[in-house]
Design a protein around this motif. Structure first.
Motif, short mmCIF file in Angstrom:
data_model
loop_
_atom_site.label_atom_id
_atom_site.label_comp_id
_atom_site.label_asym_id
_atom_site.label_seq_id
_atom_site.Cartn_x
_atom_site.Cartn_y
_atom_site.Cartn_z
N VAL A 189 101.40 -14.23 -22.84
CA VAL A 189 102.17 -13.72 -21.70
C VAL A 189 102.15 -12.20 -21.57
O VAL A 189 102.12 -11.67 -20.46
N THR A 190 102.16 -11.48 -22.68
CA THR A 190 102.18 -10.02 -22.56
C THR A 190 100.83 -9.51 -22.06
O THR A 190 100.78 -8.62 -21.20
N THR A 191 99.74 -10.08 -22.56
CA THR A 191 98.41 -9.68 -22.08
C THR A 191 98.23 -10.14 -20.63
O THR A 191 97.66 -9.42 -19.81
N GLN A 192 98.73 -11.33 -20.31
CA GLN A 192 98.67 -11.82 -18.94
C GLN A 192 99.37 -10.85 -18.00
O GLN A 192 98.83 -10.51 -16.93
N ALA A 193 100.54 -10.38 -18.40
CA ALA A 193 101.28 -9.42 -17.56
C ALA A 193 100.46 -8.14 -17.37
O ALA A 193 100.42 -7.58 -16.27
N GLN A 194 99.79 -7.69 -18.43
CA GLN A 194 98.95 -6.49 -18.33
C GLN A 194 97.78 -6.71 -17.37
O GLN A 194 97.45 -5.84 -16.56
N ILE A 195 97.14 -7.88 -17.48
CA ILE A 195 95.98 -8.16 -16.64
C ILE A 195 96.39 -8.30 -15.17
O ILE A 195 95.71 -7.80 -14.27
N LEU A 196 97.50 -8.97 -14.93
CA LEU A 196 97.98 -9.08 -13.55
C LEU A 196 98.30 -7.70 -12.98
O LEU A 196 97.96 -7.41 -11.82
N ALA A 197 98.93 -6.86 -13.80
CA ALA A 197 99.23 -5.49 -13.35
C ALA A 197 97.94 -4.71 -13.10
O ALA A 197 97.84 -3.94 -12.14
N LEU A 198 96.92 -4.95 -13.95
CA LEU A 198 95.63 -4.27 -13.81
C LEU A 198 94.95 -4.68 -12.50
O LEU A 198 94.44 -3.83 -11.76
N ILE A 199 94.97 -5.97 -12.19
CA ILE A 199 94.33 -6.44 -10.96
C ILE A 199 95.07 -5.92 -9.74
O ILE A 199 94.46 -5.49 -8.74
N LYS A 200 96.40 -5.91 -9.80
CA LYS A 200 97.19 -5.37 -8.69
C LYS A 200 96.92 -3.87 -8.51
O LYS A 200 96.81 -3.37 -7.39
N ASP A 201 96.76 -3.15 -9.62
CA ASP A 201 96.47 -1.72 -9.56
C ASP A 201 95.09 -1.47 -8.95
O ASP A 201 94.93 -0.59 -8.10
#
Length: 544
Positions: A189-201
């Protein structure tokens, strides 16, 4: 059709070969994605989500073909493009993150070489410039020790790290369209949150159009601007994320949303105090590199872990990618041997058994693997793979195949499909085949390593109900390894939270998730996507 769309599918149809369960993988699908927009495509396994992505990239399997409609990108119809033109489009114009990184990455080349190849083909950068860009991309997707990771081969990285390497490769050339096929399925979940934030960025900085394929409605709630719901190859509902999530119009959409497991744990079950599996002071260390052992990098994958699985209970093991969860699972079933510790199945110390004795003991303890494609022999029919274990242990072949058909029905697959090969199934279907194979010997203990991570929510709910039924009917005891804390909350009686090879918190699931004591557990729970959507759903449902 949208006039400002970067990518448009206009009544696109893709036919399946004769003998398939339906005539078309997708039929009359029309979708449009604008710049700086994220369109999430959701639906069950086999609904046509991944086939939509493969059709856009013109990477369809043999015997599967576009037989109608258009794929419009930058004034061209990619449905009519030749292979030379598609090679120019792939990576530079439209990039894709694949669902199963181990099958998409070349096992004989380093991660750095494979990412760097994108720049070699599509740019004039020097070797040193390419190396710098590769390291920058690996840092951007939060891979630890990027210099070391660039020199590593795919098998030397964890599942989550391999997926991040795939994402780095897809982002390399700043494509106008990014297709993400279940890119966070294998991630904690923590890496998932980072990846989702990365794609949104990326979307905001570059104006990228993103087609995001997922079965996770938490992810949809977190990232989507618009949502398209697919069933049996057709789009049955489309709209803004808010409209589809909060006021779904189609019965199928309502069914999918209802299947999303809540984070709250159900009422505690009563089960035996007797331990069926005891893990005592188990440690496993890896040493990589160096000369004759000198200067080697030491990784404490599992460090002094002690846990107990009660008979008829389910012990969840959660934590980030690289925390030691899968290594511990492999130690339990003796796929690898720890340096220290005791692992008892009943009264038997598994670590003292010879390899021959352990093969006999496997009828009592079975494992469902994280990567269904890598664990299924591609040259054998799936019915043979499921029947193989019972046959080895003395069951007549005809009886074992009959049992295989029964198991296929149990896990939601057509019994007639036992004569097909692994590549003829979707990722979620292959995961169910792996589960059927593990259950074929009716083991006392099932070690499930991300056993439902590749499944859409409705099939996931079916499999979890199946596991609960088997647990009750057969007295099955389960070690359940997952990065999905929602699933853990629903299926587990006890939970152990691992970080850097150690158990940092353990106890009854309701207590650990309801009142986490360790900062790491608190961070994991806070990272679960879509919690706002869950609160809205609970509020709309009213008091219980």
């Amino acid at each position: 059709m949208s006039t400002d769309a970067v990518l448009t599918l206009d009544r696109l149809s893709v036919s399946l070969p004769k003998g398939a369960d339906r005539s078309h993988a997708m039929q009359d699908v029309s979708l449009a994605i604008a710049a700086n927009e994220i369109l999430c495509v959701v639906g069950e396994s086999g609904s046509g989500k991944s086939m939509t992505a493969n059709a856009i990239m013109r990477l369809l399997p043999s015997g599967v073909a576009i037989d109608g409609g258009r794929i419009l990108f930058e004034g061209r119809d990619l449905a009519q493009a030749d292979e030379a033109e598609m090679r120019r489009v792939r990576g530079a114009g439209i990039a894709m993150i694949f669902q199963e990184p181990m099958t998409a990455l070349n096992p004989l080349r380093t991660i750095g070489d494979q990412i760097g190849e994108m720049f070699q083909i599509h740019s004039d950068l020097s070797r040193s410039e390419i190396a710098a860009r590769v390291q920058s991309l690996l840092e951007e997707v939060r891979i630890p020790e990027p210099k070391t990771a660039a020199k590593a081969y795919p098998h030397e990285l964890s599942g989550g790290q391999r997926q991040r390497a795939m994402i780095a490769m897809a982002l390399a050339l700043d494509p106008r369209v990014l297709i993400a096929d279940e890119p966070t399925t294998a991630l904690d979940v923590t890496t998932q949150a980072q990846i989702l934030a990365l794609i949104k960025d990326l979307q905001k900085r570059k104006g990228t159009a993103v087609l995001f394929i997922t079965h996770d409605f938490g992810v949809v709630a977190e990232i989507a601007d618009r949502v398209a719901v697919m069933q049996h190859g057709r789009v049955v509902e489309e709209g803004t994320a808010k409209a589809v999530l909060n006021n779904p119009q189609h019965a199928y959409t309502r069914q999918l949303i209802a299947a999303v497991p809540p984070l709250a744990a159900p009422a505690p079950r009563v089960f035996s105090d007797e331990a069926i599996l005891s893990i005592e002071h188990v440690s496993k260390t890896y040493r990589n590199g160096g000369f004759l052992g000198r200067g080697a990098r030491v990784t404490h994958a599992v460090k002094d872990v002690s846990l107990t699985l009660p008979k008829g209970g389910t012990l969840g093991i959660v934590g980030e990618s690289g925390s030691g969860k899968s290594t511990l699972a492999r130690c339990i079933v003796r796929l690898i041997d720890p340096e220290t510790g005791v692992i008892r199945l009943g009264d038997t110390d598994l670590l003292k058994l010879t390899r021959a004795e352990m093969r006999e003991e496997t009828r009592h303890i079975q494992m469902v693997f994280q990567d269904p494609f890598g664990s299924l022999n591609p040259r054998r029919k799936v019915g043979e793979l499921v029947a193989q274990g019972p046959i080895v242990h003395g069951t007549p072949p005809a009886e074992a195949l009959t049992r295989a058909k029964d198991l296929f029905k149990l896990v939601g697959l057509d019994p007639a499909s036992i004569d097909r090969y692994p590549h003829e199934f979707s990722g979620g279907q292959r995961q169910r085949i792996g589960l059927a194979r593990a259950l074929a010997l009716e083991p006392e203990v099932l070690v499930a390593d991300e056993a439902v991570s590749a499944l859409d929510v409705s099939v996931q709910a079916q499999v979890l109900r199946l596991l609960a039924d088997l647990r009750a009917r057969l007295g099955l005891s389960i070690v359940f390894i997952t990065h999905d804390l929602r699933v853990a909350a629903q299926v587990c009686d006890l939970v152990a939270v691992m970080k850097n090879g150690e158990v940092v918190e353990a106890g009854p699931i309701g207590e650990v998730f309801g009142n986490p004591q360790h900062a790491y557990t608190q961070a994991l729970l806070a990272s679960i996507p879509g919690q706002g959507f869950e609160r809205d759903r609970a509020a709309a449902a009213g008091p219980a």
